[in-house]
Design an enzyme around this catalytic site. Structure first.
Site, PDB file in Angstrom:
ATOM      1  N   CYS A   1      13.794  10.716   7.402  1.00 34.98           N
ATOM      2  CA  CYS A   1      13.640  10.316   8.803  1.00 34.98           C
ATOM      3  C   CYS A   1      14.949  10.436   9.567  1.00 34.98           C
ATOM      4  O   CYS A   1      14.959  10.703  10.757  1.00 34.98           O
ATOM      5  CB  CYS A   1      13.114   8.901   8.874  1.00 34.98           C
ATOM      6  SG  CYS A   1      14.159   7.734   8.001  1.00 34.98           S
TER       7      CYS A   1
ATOM      8  N   GLU B   1       8.864  16.708  15.125  1.00 38.25           N
ATOM      9  CA  GLU B   1       9.449  16.414  13.816  1.00 38.25           C
ATOM     10  C   GLU B   1       8.807  17.331  12.767  1.00 38.25           C
ATOM     11  O   GLU B   1       7.610  17.245  12.504  1.00 38.25           O
ATOM     12  CB  GLU B   1       9.199  14.949  13.440  1.00 38.25           C
ATOM     13  CG  GLU B   1       9.929  14.552  12.165  1.00 38.25           C
ATOM     14  CD  GLU B   1       9.582  13.131  11.688  1.00 38.25           C
ATOM     15  OE1 GLU B   1       8.403  12.765  11.697  1.00 38.25           O
ATOM     16  OE2 GLU B   1      10.518  12.410  11.283  1.00 38.25           O
TER      17      GLU B   1
ATOM     18  N   LYS C   1       0.879  -1.177   0.000  1.00 39.02           N
ATOM     19  CA  LYS C   1       0.000   0.000   0.000  1.00 39.02           C
ATOM     20  C   LYS C   1       0.910   1.219   0.000  1.00 39.02           C
ATOM     21  O   LYS C   1       1.434   1.618   1.043  1.00 39.02           O
ATOM     22  CB  LYS C   1      -0.889  -0.023   1.251  1.00 39.02           C
ATOM     23  CG  LYS C   1      -2.245   0.635   1.095  1.00 39.02           C
ATOM     24  CD  LYS C   1      -2.210   2.113   0.790  1.00 39.02           C
ATOM     25  CE  LYS C   1      -1.945   2.967   1.995  1.00 39.02           C
ATOM     26  NZ  LYS C   1      -1.663   4.385   1.629  1.00 39.02           N
TER      27      LYS C   1
ATOM     28  N   GLU D   1       9.145   1.559  11.326  1.00 33.76           N
ATOM     29  CA  GLU D   1      10.220   2.548  11.139  1.00 33.76           C
ATOM     30  C   GLU D   1       9.565   3.917  11.129  1.00 33.76           C
ATOM     31  O   GLU D   1       8.856   4.259  10.177  1.00 33.76           O
ATOM     32  CB  GLU D   1      10.956   2.291   9.826  1.00 33.76           C
ATOM     33  CG  GLU D   1      11.856   1.074   9.929  1.00 33.76           C
ATOM     34  CD  GLU D   1      12.704   0.839   8.690  1.00 33.76           C
ATOM     35  OE1 GLU D   1      13.353  -0.197   8.637  1.00 33.76           O
ATOM     36  OE2 GLU D   1      12.689   1.694   7.793  1.00 33.76           O
TER      37      GLU D   1
END
Ligand code: NAD
Length: 503
Positions: free
Chosen positions: A299, A396, A190, A265
């Site tokens: 990331c 973040e 997906k 992750e």
């Protein structure tokens, strides 16, 4: 013709097919319309529509999961060498279409061709690396006891779901899908709804390379619909997920009823710590690279600079100069260093932090502005006079935005580095070996580099601690996720079996 014009012409040719046919789902080797109709995907370069995309729902996920389950036994039992050959042909197919992948990725995500041409080739490298591991993936141990010959072996866990984000989507998809296929699993992928183009190219490439129908299925759609249904599907044994931390927690909840194994992750707010004794020129290059490359949508980006107070003024002044010279522009221009942010939603999120920084008392030392209105462009941004408790130091932002915070002592630096919900990467710059040993030992992060930016070596473990994730990829760690350990004990026939009901 300029390099930009040349790239635009080539891109036009590649996009024609997407415009004509849209992006259907691919299930059991067939194009399948989304049962939710279609949605449109846009480019962040000028906000125009790229094409229609199948709007997959739980019904499409069900079809794909059944296809993956039906294809599983044959794929699992295919001789390893044959599976390895297919993975190598996939790598070759990616290499042959690397330019197309890179150009489409740039147009879809706003990432620059400077970085995406390498990312496409890294996708091929992922397949080559795991192709090399296929033959020994099932190997186990021999653990004899006095009365039993115990052996272990690994078997693929079954059909798995792979859910990927929009930053470098092609590379990240291959990073998950290659080891899953190498392990003998079948996959339902997906992709992120805002970046569906290269997932379509991948499924074409793998089928042309001879991957049997149903081994890789792609269902497009939204997270709370198709993604959720994938996590909840009883035929799917595990979910490999890359994305935000709060989505990671949803993945866990959604998989609870079917006892899914999850590999997560997730996000990061990674520190780069620069001590006064470091090679400051190299540190400067790495600090800049690790937050302003890949649009800062990375990331592992070092989004918090912790700089020793004795060198702070000079370091920040040089930083401002360099940041102001970074070239923002069209992502297909090879000279461009930063392209547009991926979507309006993300642009709104990142630009909000320009105000948040000022409200919380930090200084916008560079950038802090949007560029034009045609696309979602922002200037690379540096916040100074910040403290570690500010939102710009804790949350973040996931854009080309760096927060610089001074520290006095090693203890201060360590405390601040660890004082965050996240723990993905850390970067330490010092020429004091014993300090580097002490510091890395106590730094809460899954991956740490000393006197280096992030230089990925595929056999090493990749993953985070705390809110940055659960589990590791890379080397044999990938197989630990996609495979089950099995123990078999063969008795030599001499041990005493306790007898019940025999007297
Ligand atoms: P996201 O979590 O919003 O979406 C990622 C994927 O999850 C998309 O495909 C989305 O459709 C799907 N999704 C959303 N809700 C879902 C649900 N309820 N159930 C199942 N699937 C769902 O993340 P994003 O904004 O696309 O990507 C950026 C994030 O990814 C950042 O936080 C970044 O740090 C993280 N990231 C982490 C790594 C890593 O290796 N640690 C690598 C790249 C990106």
């Amino acid at each position: 013709m300029s390099a930009l014009d040349d790239n635009l012409t080539k891109l036009g040719g590649y996009l024609d097919r997407f415009r004509a046919y849209g992006i259907p789902n691919r299930i059991a080797g067939q194009d399948v319309a989304g049962s939710g109709g279609v949605f449109q995907t846009h480019t962040p370069v000028d906000k125009s529509v790229i094409c229609d995309v199948a709007h997959g729902t739980a019904a499409d996920i069900d079809k794909a999961a059944r296809a993956a389950a039906a294809a599983f036994a044959d794929w699992r039992d295919m001789p390893a060498k044959q599976r390895c050959d297919i993975l190598i042909r996939i790598a070759e197919g990616i290499e042959a279409r690397a330019e197309e992948i890179a150009l489409c990725e740039c147009w879809d995500t706003g990432q620059t061709i400077k970085f995406m041409s390498k990312a496409a080739l890294r996708g091929a490298e992922n397949f080559r690396y795991f192709a090399d591991q296929v033959v020994r993936a099932r190997d186990g141990q021999h653990l004899p006891s006095p009365t039993l010959m115990n052996v272990t072996t690994r078997v693929p866990i079954g059909p798995v779901g792979v859910i990927t984000p929009w930053n470098t989507p092609f590379m990240l998809s291959t990073w998950k899908i290659a080891p899953a296929l190498a392990a003998g699993c079948t996959v339902v992928h997906k992709p992120a709804e805002v970046s569906p183009l290269t997932a379509r190219l991948l499924v074409q490439i793998v089928e042309e390379a001879g991957l049997p129908p149903g081994v890789l299925n792609t269902v497009n759609g939204f997270g709370d619909e198709a993604g959720k249904a994938l996590c909840e599907h009883p035929l799917i044994r595990a979910i490999a997920f890359v994305g935000e931390s709060r989505t990671g927690s949803l993945i866990t909840k959604q998989g609870a009823d079917t006892l899914k194994r999850n590999h997560l992750e997730l996000g990061g707010k990674n520190p780069v710590i620069v001590f006064e004794d470091a090679d400051l020129d190299r540190a400067m290059d790495a600090v800049i690279f690790m937050i302003y490359s890949i649009n800062g949508e990375r990331c592992t980006s070092s989004s918090r600079l912790l700089v020793q107070d004795t060198i702070r003024s000079e370091f920040e002044a040089k930083l401002v100069e360099r940041v102001n010279r970074i070239k923002v522009g069209h992502p297909l221009d090879p000279a461009t260093e930063i392209g547009p942010l991926v979507s309006k939603e993300h642009f709104d999120k990142v630009t909000r932090y320009f105000d948040i920084a000022r409200e919380d008392g930090a200084r916008v030392a560079a950038g802090g502005t949007a560029v034009g209105t045609e696309g979602y462009f922002v200037r690379p941004t540096l916040f100074t006079d910040a403290t570690n408790d500010m939102r710009i130091a804790q949350e973040e932002i996931f854009g080309p935005v760096l927060t610089s915070i001074p520290f006095r002592t090693e203890e201060d630096a360590l405390h601040m580095a660890n004082d965050t919900a996240y723990g993905l990467t850390g970067y330490v710059w010092t020429n004091d070996l014993t300090r580097a040993l002490r510091f890395t030992d106590c730094l809460e992060a899954g991956m740490i580099w000393v006197n280096s930016e992030n230089v990925r070596h595929l056999p090493t473990p990749f993953g985070g601690v705390k809110a940055s994730g659960i589990g590791r990829d890379g080397g044999d760690w990938s197989f630990e996720f996609y495979m089950e350990q099995k123990h078999v004990g063969f008795a030599t026939g001499q041990h005493k079996i306790t007898r019940l009901g025999a007297s």
